[in-house]
Design a protein around this motif. Structure first.
Motif, PDB file in Angstrom:
ATOM      1  N   CYS B   7       0.843  -1.195   0.000  1.00 28.99           N
ATOM      2  CA  CYS B   7       0.000   0.000   0.000  1.00 28.99           C
ATOM      3  C   CYS B   7       0.883   1.251   0.000  1.00 28.99           C
ATOM      4  N   ALA B   8       1.892   1.259   0.865  1.00 31.99           N
ATOM      5  CA  ALA B   8       2.813   2.405   0.929  1.00 31.99           C
ATOM      6  C   ALA B   8       3.540   2.572  -0.407  1.00 31.99           C
ATOM      7  N   GLU B   9       3.977   1.462  -0.991  1.00 34.77           N
ATOM      8  CA  GLU B   9       4.688   1.540  -2.275  1.00 34.77           C
ATOM      9  C   GLU B   9       3.754   2.062  -3.372  1.00 34.77           C
ATOM     10  N   GLY B  10       2.501   1.655  -3.315  1.00 36.37           N
ATOM     11  CA  GLY B  10       1.520   2.156  -4.283  1.00 36.37           C
ATOM     12  C   GLY B  10       1.337   3.663  -4.150  1.00 36.37           C
ATOM     13  N   ALA B  11       1.327   4.134  -2.906  1.00 34.32           N
ATOM     14  CA  ALA B  11       1.181   5.577  -2.671  1.00 34.32           C
ATOM     15  C   ALA B  11       2.348   6.342  -3.279  1.00 34.32           C
ATOM     16  N   LEU B  12       3.552   5.811  -3.083  1.00 35.43           N
ATOM     17  CA  LEU B  12       4.739   6.476  -3.627  1.00 35.43           C
ATOM     18  C   LEU B  12       4.693   6.470  -5.156  1.00 35.43           C
ATOM     19  N   THR B  25      -2.270  -0.710  15.396  1.00 33.26           N
ATOM     20  CA  THR B  25      -2.339  -2.059  14.852  1.00 33.26           C
ATOM     21  C   THR B  25      -3.692  -2.200  14.151  1.00 33.26           C
ATOM     22  N   PRO B  26      -3.759  -2.776  12.969  1.00 28.67           N
ATOM     23  CA  PRO B  26      -2.704  -3.410  12.165  1.00 28.67           C
ATOM     24  C   PRO B  26      -2.265  -2.548  10.975  1.00 28.67           C
ATOM     25  N   ALA B  27      -2.271  -1.214  11.144  1.00 27.88           N
ATOM     26  CA  ALA B  27      -1.937  -0.318  10.032  1.00 27.88           C
ATOM     27  C   ALA B  27      -0.553   0.311  10.173  1.00 27.88           C
ATOM     28  N   THR B  28       0.110   0.071  11.294  1.00 27.22           N
ATOM     29  CA  THR B  28       1.363   0.760  11.596  1.00 27.22           C
ATOM     30  C   THR B  28       2.406   0.616  10.493  1.00 27.22           C
ATOM     31  N   GLU B  29       2.440  -0.567   9.867  1.00 28.65           N
ATOM     32  CA  GLU B  29       3.490  -0.827   8.864  1.00 28.65           C
ATOM     33  C   GLU B  29       3.367   0.092   7.654  1.00 28.65           C
ATOM     34  N   GLU B  32       5.160   3.136   8.907  1.00 33.26           N
ATOM     35  CA  GLU B  32       6.607   2.857   9.032  1.00 33.26           C
ATOM     36  C   GLU B  32       7.283   2.912   7.664  1.00 33.26           C
ATOM     37  N   ARG B  33       6.678   2.259   6.681  1.00 33.16           N
ATOM     38  CA  ARG B  33       7.259   2.246   5.336  1.00 33.16           C
ATOM     39  C   ARG B  33       7.350   3.668   4.772  1.00 33.16           C
ATOM     40  N   MET B  34       6.291   4.433   4.968  1.00 31.52           N
ATOM     41  CA  MET B  34       6.299   5.811   4.463  1.00 31.52           C
ATOM     42  C   MET B  34       7.357   6.650   5.173  1.00 31.52           C
ATOM     43  N   SER B  35       7.552   6.401   6.464  1.00 28.57           N
ATOM     44  CA  SER B  35       8.555   7.187   7.206  1.00 28.57           C
ATOM     45  C   SER B  35       9.966   6.892   6.698  1.00 28.57           C
ATOM     46  N   SER B  71      -2.978   6.475   7.256  1.00 29.52           N
ATOM     47  CA  SER B  71      -3.492   5.110   7.410  1.00 29.52           C
ATOM     48  C   SER B  71      -3.881   4.914   8.856  1.00 29.52           C
ATOM     49  N   THR B  72      -4.844   4.032   9.071  1.00 25.76           N
ATOM     50  CA  THR B  72      -5.325   3.814  10.428  1.00 25.76           C
ATOM     51  C   THR B  72      -6.115   2.512  10.495  1.00 25.76           C
TER      52      THR B  72
END
Lengths: 288, 372
Positions: B7-12, B25-29, B32-35, B71-72
Motif C-alpha cells: 500500500c505504501a509503495e503504491g502511494a509512492l 495495529t494493524p496499520a502501523t506498517e 513505518e514504510r512511508m517514514s 493510514s489507520t
C-alpha cells in the motif's frame, strides 16, 4: 468619476483594504468586540513585516476569532473546531515556502485544540499562532472556557467558574515555543510589533491577545465595554522577559504583558532535513 | 511484501509526498514504510499527536499542493471522521487507508474484520458521497492505492481504501512495474485571470479546478456551506446548490468510478456478493460449489462505495438467490437487500470478526437456504 469623488473615495479607504475581502464586510463581530482590533494589528504586522504575502496563508479554526480567515485577502482556510494547527502543520510541511499564520480563539486553540498546540510548540513547527483570548466561548453565547477567570460568571457557570484558567504563555513556554508574547487589544502598536517579531522567528511563535467580549462575557461580569479597556490600561504591567510563571491573568494583582520568549532554535523542517534525509548525512567511516 | 507495505509503495508510485501518521495495529506498517521512504524522495512524513491531527494534516498538505495520505484502523478511523467531512466539503483530494480490525471500540486489535464498511459510507456527519475501495491481495492494494490517488485528484474527494488485517499483514508476491507503465492523474489546476476565478464553480465532470495555497489565487476555503466564491453562505438555497454539485460529481460519474469483477456469473444460479479479503473466500466457494455441480458465481466489489446498484439489480433478475459474504454482521448486505428488493432471496454469510469466513460455510448456506 470626478476627481472630487475619487479623492473622497481615497479618503475613506482603509490602509488595510488591500488585505481585506472588502465585499465580505460588514463582519460578524459584535459592537465593542476586540477581535477586529486584534485582526487589524495582525494584518498590519503581516504587511509591515515585508513577508511575501502571495506566499502567506491564514488558517483559522471555529468560533468568533475563527472567522478571521474569512476576511483576509490571502489564501485562507477556515477549518474544523480546534484543528487549525494540525491543518496548518500539514500545509507548512508540504510547502515550506509558505508563511503560515494561525488566527483563532482561546476555546478553539486551547480546549478542543490543546493537544495540537502543545505538540506543534514542542516540534517548533514554523507557524505564527495568534490567539484572541476573550475569556469565554463567544460564538455560542458565552459559555465557560479554559481561560475563564476563577469565579467569573458565564452561561454554564451561573454561580461562578469553579476552575482555574490556563496561563497561556506559561503553557507555550513549557511546550517549547520559541517566541511568546502577550498584549491586549488596547496595545495595538505593541501587538503589531509582536506580530512582526513572531513572523520573523523561524519556528513556533505564539502571541496571546487579551480582548473584550462585552456582549457575552462583560455583560455577565459587570464589565461595560469601556470598563474592560480601562482594566487593560490600568491593571496591565509591561514587563518584557518576565518569567512565564508570573503571567497568570489576575486583574486584582495586575496582568503582565510583553515579550517573554524570543529564543530561536531550529524549526521542525530544518531538523527533519538534518536528521531524516539520508543524503544530508556525512558518509560513514570505513571499518578498515 | 505485506499488504501494508505494498500500500505504501503504491502511494509512492502514485506521487504521494506527504503522510500524516499515527501508530495503530494493524496499520502501523504503512506509516513505518512511508517514514522510511518519503524523505528519500523529497517527501515528508510526520507522526502527528493523534488521528484527528493526522487527518487534519493531510487535508492541509493537499491544500498546499501535495498528494497526501494517512493510514489507520477502527479507533483511529472514528477520530478521522471529523476532518474527513472537511475534505469532502472543501473538495480536497486525499487518501485514507483503513486496515480494518474487529470492533466495536478497541475490539480485537490484531485480528481482521470488515466491520467499518458503513462507517466508511456514513461516518462523518451530514449527507455526502464518498469513494471506498476494497483490495483482495497485496498486489491489488498496490494498484488500488494508485487508483485511489487518481480518483481523489480527478474528483477532488477523499478516497478510502478499506482493507483489513489479513491483507495488511499477509506477505505475498508483489510486482512493481516500471514508473513509465504507471498512469497517474493530477488535479485540474485553476488557470486564467485571477480576479475571475470562482473556486467552487463546476468544471468538467462537475469538479471545480483547484488553486493550491501559494498559487496566487487568494482562495478562501471553509467547512461552512459556501457559494461558488468559497464564501460562507448561510442560506437554504446555497446549501441546496452546494449539496447538489457535491453529490452530483460522484453520482453522475458512477460509471467512471465504480469498479467490480465478475467470476463465473454468466450461467450462475446463485451469486456471492463480496469484497476485500472475503472475495478469497468467495472464489474458493465458487470453485468448490461448481465441483459439486452447483452453479455459483461471484460479484466482487472493487469499489464498495459508490455502490454497484445497477449491477446488483441486473444479476438479481437472472439468478435464483444471492448471498453476501462479509466479515461483519450485515452491512453491505443491507445494500444488497435494498437493490435486490425482494426479487430473489438474499442471505448473509457474516461473522463478528477475528477470522476469515470458510468457503464451506458459504456453500452450506447456499445449500441450506436455497434447498440445493
Amino acid at each position: 468619476m470626478t476627481t472630487a469623488q475619487e479623492a473622497q473615495r481615497e479618503a475613506v479607504k482603509h490602509p488595510l483594504d488591500d488585505l481585506l475581502r472588502t465585499e465580505r464586510i460588514p463582519h460578524i463581530w459584535c459592537p465593542g468586540c476586540g477581535i477586529g482590533t486584534a485582526f487589524s494589528s495582525c494584518l498590519m504586522g503581516m504587511k509591515e513585516s515585508g513577508i511575501d504575502l502571495d506566499n502567506t496563508v491564514m488558517v483559522s479554526g471555529i468560533g468568533c476569532s475563527g472567522r478571521g480567515a474569512g476576511y483576509v485577502k490571502l489564501d485562507s482556510y477556515h477549518t474544523t473546531h480546534g484543528r487549525a494547527i494540525p491543518f496548518a502543520t500539514g500545509m507548512k510541511l508540504a510547502n515550506t515556502d509558505l508563511n503560515v499564520v494561525v488566527f483563532s480563539g482561546d476555546g478553539d486553540l486551547f480546549a478542543i485544540g490543546g493537544n495540537h498546540f502543545i505538540h506543534a510548540a514542542r516540534r517548533n513547527v514554523d507557524l505564527t499562532v495568534v490567539c484572541v483570548n476573550n475569556f469565554n466561548y463567544g460564538m455560542t453565547g458565552g459559555q465557560v472556557a479554559a481561560t475563564t477567570p476563577h469565579l467569573a460568571k458565564t452561561t454554564t457557570t451561573p454561580l461562578g467558574n469553579p476552575d482555574s484558567p490556563f496561563n497561556l504563555p506559561l503553557l507555550a513556554y513549557a511546550c517549547g515555543a520559541s517566541y511568546v508574547a502577550r498584549w491586549t487589544t488596547l496595545h495595538a502598536r505593541d501587538l503589531t510589533s509582536a506580530i512582526i517579531e513572531a513572523l520573523a522567528n523561524p519556528g513556533f511563535s505564539f502571541v496571546e491577545v487579551l480582548a473584550p467580549c462585552p456582549i457575552n462575557y462583560g455583560r455577565r461580569n459587570k464589565e461595560k465595554p469601556l470598563d474592560t479597556l480601562r482594566l487593560f490600561q490600568e491593571k496591565s504591567i509591561i514587563k518584557n522577559n518576565a518569567h512565564p510563571t508570573e503571567l497568570d491573568v489576575d486583574w486584582e494583582r495586575g496582568v503582565v504583558l510583553g515579550t517573554f520568549v524570543n529564543n530561536p532554535r531550529p524549526c521542525s523542517t530544518d531538523m527533519y532535513d538534518k536528521v531524516c534525509r539520508l543524503e544530508e548525512k556525512p558518509p560513514k567511516k570505513s571499518a578498515a | 511484501m505485506t499488504g501494508d507495505v505494498a500500500c505504501a509503495e503504491g502511494a509512492l508510485a502514485a506521487g504521494c509526498l506527504f503522510f500524516g501518521g499515527y501508530p495503530i495495529t494493524p496499520a502501523t506498517e504503512v506509516a513505518e514504510r512511508m517514514s522510511h521512504r518519503l524523505p528519500e524522495i523529497g517527501g515528508t512524513y510526520i507522526q502527528m499527536e493523534d488521528e484527528i491531527a493526522a487527518m487534519a494534516s493531510i487535508v492541509g498538505a493537499s491544500c498546499a499542493g501535495a498528494k497526501s495520505m494517512t493510514s489507520t484502523s477502527g479507533p483511529g478511523f472514528s477520530l478521522m471522521m471529523e476532518n474527513l467531512g472537511l475534505a469532502v466539503i472543501t473538495e480536497t483530494p486525499c487518501v485514507v487507508v483503513n486496515v480494518q480490525r474487529a470492533g466495536p471500540s478497541t475490539g480485537l486489535p490484531t485480528q481482521g474484520a470488515q466491520g467499518d464498511m458503513m462507517q466508511a459510507r456514513w461516518g462523518s456527519h451530514g449527507d455526502y458521497e464518498i469513494i471506498a475501495m476494497a483490495p483482495a491481495s497485496a498486489q491489488e492494494i498496490f494498484y488500488q492505492t494508485i487508483d485511489a490517488f487518481n480518483l481523489a485528484e480527478k474528483y477532488r474527494t477523499p478516497v478510502l481504501i478499506m482493507t483489513d488485517e489479513v491483507i495488511g499483514h499477509m506477505s505475498e508476491r508483489v510486482v512493481i512495474p516500471d514508473a513509465k507503465e504507471i498512469k497517474t492523474i493530477e488535479r485540474v489546476k485553476a488557470k486564467g485571470r485571477k480576479d475571475r476565478y470562482r473556486p467552487y464553480a463546476a468544471g468538467a465532470l462537475g469538479v471545480p479546478p483547484m488553486a493550491n495555497a501559494g498559487d496566487g489565487y487568494k482562495v478562501h476555503v471553509t467547512g461552512l456551506t459556501h457559494d461558488e466564491m468559497g464564501y460562507p453562505a448561510m442560506t437554504v438555497e446555497a446549501q441546496a446548490v452546494m449539496m447538489e454539485r457535491l453529490m452530483g460529481k460522484i453520482q453522475n460519474n458512477r460509471d467512471d468510478i465504480i469498479r467490480y469483477e465478475e467470476f463465473m456469473t454468466e450461467d450462475a444460479d446463485y451469486i456471492i456478493v463480496t469484497y476485500g479479503v472475503s472475495a478469497r473466500t468467495g472464489r474458493a466457494a465458487v470453485e468448490e460449489a461448481r465441483a459439486q455441480g452447483i452453479k455459483v458465481g461471484m460479484l466482487r466489489l472493487i469499489t464498495v462505495w459508490p455502490f454497484a446498484e445497477e449491477k446488483i439489480r441486473d444479476l438479481a433478475s437472472k439468478v435464483k438467490g444471492m448471498v453476501t459474504v462479509e466479515i461483519n454482521l450485515g452491512q453491505v448486505h443491507l445494500e444488497v437487500e435494498r437493490c435486490v428488493a425482494g426479487r430473489v432471496p438474499v442471505k448473509l454469510v457474516g461473522h463478528p470478526g477475528g477470522t476469515l469466513i470458510s468457503p464451506d460455510t458459504v456453500i452450506h448456506t447456499i445449500k441450506q437456504e436455497f434447498g440445493v
